[in-house]
Design a protein around this motif. Structure first.
Motif, PDB file in Angstrom:
ATOM      1  N   PRO A 192     -32.385  63.736 -27.763  1.00  0.00           N
ATOM      2  CA  PRO A 192     -31.548  63.163 -26.702  1.00  0.00           C
ATOM      3  C   PRO A 192     -31.929  61.738 -26.309  1.00  0.00           C
ATOM      4  N   LEU A 193     -32.856  61.124 -27.067  1.00  0.00           N
ATOM      5  CA  LEU A 193     -33.290  59.761 -26.716  1.00  0.00           C
ATOM      6  C   LEU A 193     -32.111  58.794 -26.723  1.00  0.00           C
ATOM      7  N   LEU A 194     -31.268  58.932 -27.736  1.00  0.00           N
ATOM      8  CA  LEU A 194     -30.134  58.024 -27.901  1.00  0.00           C
ATOM      9  C   LEU A 194     -29.238  58.024 -26.662  1.00  0.00           C
ATOM     10  N   THR A 195     -28.870  59.231 -26.209  1.00  0.00           N
ATOM     11  CA  THR A 195     -27.975  59.370 -25.058  1.00  0.00           C
ATOM     12  C   THR A 195     -28.534  58.684 -23.814  1.00  0.00           C
ATOM     13  N   TYR A 196     -29.849  58.815 -23.607  1.00  0.00           N
ATOM     14  CA  TYR A 196     -30.447  58.306 -22.372  1.00  0.00           C
ATOM     15  C   TYR A 196     -31.048  56.915 -22.528  1.00  0.00           C
ATOM     16  N   GLY A 197     -30.797  56.290 -23.677  1.00  0.00           N
ATOM     17  CA  GLY A 197     -31.249  54.915 -23.875  1.00  0.00           C
ATOM     18  C   GLY A 197     -32.753  54.762 -23.922  1.00  0.00           C
ATOM     19  N   ALA A 216     -40.611  46.535 -20.999  1.00  0.00           N
ATOM     20  CA  ALA A 216     -40.947  46.941 -19.637  1.00  0.00           C
ATOM     21  C   ALA A 216     -39.697  47.494 -18.975  1.00  0.00           C
ATOM     22  N   GLY A 217     -39.881  48.427 -18.073  1.00  0.00           N
ATOM     23  CA  GLY A 217     -38.751  49.000 -17.366  1.00  0.00           C
ATOM     24  C   GLY A 217     -39.023  50.447 -17.021  1.00  0.00           C
ATOM     25  N   SER A 218     -37.968  51.113 -16.529  1.00  0.00           N
ATOM     26  CA  SER A 218     -38.089  52.530 -16.180  1.00  0.00           C
ATOM     27  C   SER A 218     -37.271  53.344 -17.167  1.00  0.00           C
ATOM     28  N   TYR A 219     -37.874  54.412 -17.645  1.00  0.00           N
ATOM     29  CA  TYR A 219     -37.209  55.295 -18.585  1.00  0.00           C
ATOM     30  C   TYR A 219     -37.203  56.699 -18.000  1.00  0.00           C
ATOM     31  N   SER A 220     -36.044  57.363 -18.042  1.00  0.00           N
ATOM     32  CA  SER A 220     -36.064  58.744 -17.585  1.00  0.00           C
ATOM     33  C   SER A 220     -35.290  59.630 -18.534  1.00  0.00           C
ATOM     34  N   LEU A 221     -35.856  60.812 -18.722  1.00  0.00           N
ATOM     35  CA  LEU A 221     -35.264  61.832 -19.584  1.00  0.00           C
ATOM     36  C   LEU A 221     -34.897  63.006 -18.686  1.00  0.00           C
ATOM     37  N   PRO A 222     -33.591  63.201 -18.418  1.00  0.00           N
ATOM     38  CA  PRO A 222     -33.206  64.404 -17.673  1.00  0.00           C
ATOM     39  C   PRO A 222     -33.537  65.640 -18.510  1.00  0.00           C
ATOM     40  N   SER A 228     -34.004  68.223 -20.970  1.00  0.00           N
ATOM     41  CA  SER A 228     -33.464  68.273 -22.326  1.00  0.00           C
ATOM     42  C   SER A 228     -34.225  69.318 -23.122  1.00  0.00           C
ATOM     43  N   ASP A 229     -33.503  69.987 -24.029  1.00  0.00           N
ATOM     44  CA  ASP A 229     -34.115  71.051 -24.820  1.00  0.00           C
ATOM     45  C   ASP A 229     -34.566  70.547 -26.190  1.00  0.00           C
TER      46      ASP A 229
END
Length: 163
Positions: free
Chosen positions: A99-104, A113-119, A121-122
């Protein structure tokens, strides 16, 4: 807590990369099985090659914690360049897997640098050929990521596995 999932940042307060949240289900983690992960990470600095990762993996044996050796790139290993490993797993120029692609969420260096979040995901955990003494039980992992001797991130995890 013993046998429960837990995590913490273990680096200096000035570490540029910080784990904000992490949840994993089920607990204990079942192999093979499905793993649901949600996470958020913030970084105040671009992480570029070479990214060195040092893992210390311990397993509980009664009241003792035994450090597991590095065997076939699993266990308490030092990876001198995570960027190259990622390039070998996911050839540059190909899209990042879901699911990396979907969530950028990037899957190659440099990580801006920045904020990354993964809702939530299975992920499917395949059957792994490991001796049973290496799968069932309680584990602790310390992972430190650095570049040119500067620590960027440090995270400690505790979790249980059952196969």
């Amino acid at each position: 807590q013993v046998g429960g999932f837990a995590w913490e940042n273990c680096g200096d307060k000035t570490n540029p990369v910080v784990l904000q949240s992490l949840s994993v289900a089920p607990d204990p983690i079942s192999i093979p099985g499905s793993l649901r992960i949600s996470a958020a990470v913030s970084s105040s600095k671009t992480m570029a090659s070479p990214l060195k990762a040092v893992l210390v993996v311990e397993k509980a044996l009664g009241d003792l914690w035994i450090q597991l050796p590095c065997i076939d790139q699993l266990g308490s290993c030092t990876y001198n360049d995570v960027c190259t490993i990622l390039d070998n797993l996911i050839p540059p120029g190909t899209t990042c897997p879901e699911p990396l692609l979907t969530y950028g969420i990037p899957c190659h260096c440099p990580f801006k640098a920045g904020s990354y979040s993964l809702p939530a995901s299975d992920f499917d955990l395949p059957e792994v050929e490991l001796p049973t003494w290496m799968t069932n039980g309680n584990y602790r992992v310390r992972a430190a990521v650095s570049n040119g001797g500067e620590e960027l991130a440090c995270v400690k995890l505790a979790f249980s596995l059952q196969s």
